[in-house]
Design a protein around this motif. Sequence first.
Motif, PDB file in Angstrom:
ATOM      1  N   ASP A 156       0.800  -1.239   0.000  1.00  0.00           N
ATOM      2  CA  ASP A 156       0.000   0.000   0.000  1.00  0.00           C
ATOM      3  C   ASP A 156       0.834   1.290   0.000  1.00  0.00           C
ATOM      4  OD1 ASP A 156      -2.417  -1.248  -0.192  1.00  0.00           O
ATOM      5  OD2 ASP A 156      -2.959  -1.042   1.917  1.00  0.00           O
ATOM      6  N   PHE A 168      -2.596   4.208  -1.075  1.00  0.00           N
ATOM      7  CA  PHE A 168      -3.526   3.433  -0.243  1.00  0.00           C
ATOM      8  C   PHE A 168      -3.153   3.568   1.239  1.00  0.00           C
ATOM      9  CE2 PHE A 168      -5.084  -0.009  -3.461  1.00  0.00           C
ATOM     10  CZ  PHE A 168      -6.181   0.785  -3.781  1.00  0.00           C
ATOM     11  N   LYS A 176     -10.132   3.467   0.889  1.00  0.00           N
ATOM     12  CA  LYS A 176      -9.529   2.293   0.230  1.00  0.00           C
ATOM     13  C   LYS A 176     -10.603   1.212   0.034  1.00  0.00           C
ATOM     14  CE  LYS A 176      -6.190  -1.452   0.394  1.00  0.00           C
ATOM     15  NZ  LYS A 176      -5.368  -2.378   1.169  1.00  0.00           N
ATOM     16  N   SER A 180     -10.748  -0.183  -3.806  1.00  0.00           N
ATOM     17  CA  SER A 180      -9.670  -1.166  -3.998  1.00  0.00           C
ATOM     18  C   SER A 180     -10.146  -2.374  -4.814  1.00  0.00           C
ATOM     19  CB  SER A 180      -9.137  -1.643  -2.651  1.00  0.00           C
ATOM     20  OG  SER A 180     -10.000  -2.622  -2.103  1.00  0.00           O
TER      21      SER A 180
END
Length: 198
Positions: A156, A168, A176, A180
């Motif tokens: 991330d 992230f 996120k 994601s």
Amino acid sequence: MRQIIVATHNRDKVNEFRGIFSDMEIALLTLEQFPSVGAIEEDASTLEGNALKKASEVFRLTGIPALADDTGLEVRYLNDAPGVFSSRYAGVGATYETNVRKLLRDLNGVPLRRRGARFRSVLAFVPSPEGVEITEGSCHGVILEQPRGSGGFGYDPIFLPDGYSRTFAEMEPDLKNQLSHRAKAAFEMREILRRHSW
Ligand code: IMP
């Protein structure tokens, strides 16, 4: 309430699933409640194969409908490596940090415009030996030259999703969890779970 067991020993993933499924009438159990279920080797050659293996094995051992995720980071410049090998990219005993360091080393000197990548998650849900469901989600972005942020996990801190100025690891978890790879695969799975009776 219906129950699902999340077939992973990774607490970071469990936390994300808790956020993503928080408004559903489903109790999410974890492997911490089933210490007899040991590590499951992720030796399939695809994300789908690994996700299916983890969910099937946990369903077989617990008898509870099981949900597993397998995720890979595919970097275009590296011909989609590390991909299915993302968790052990830096070798045996790899950690989040050593994997990130190896990836930064492998991309050393490569300009940002050639550092495109995507995360890909495959989810497998096994509520019975016959009733397998698979969903997939991906998220495109670039690999930065330096880690940024302390949230999230894994890669991330070096992943900047397209259209955003924060990695992230710099975002609130809720954000996120909306955009994601795992969130996209999970949203699709939520619709399947709504229709499913088990
Ligand atoms: P696996 O799905 O547990 O095999 O994960 C593969 C590798 O990708 C591990 O090293 C994880 O830390 C990393 N990973 C999985 N999901 C994410 C994510 O959402 N962000 C960053 N890294 C991740």
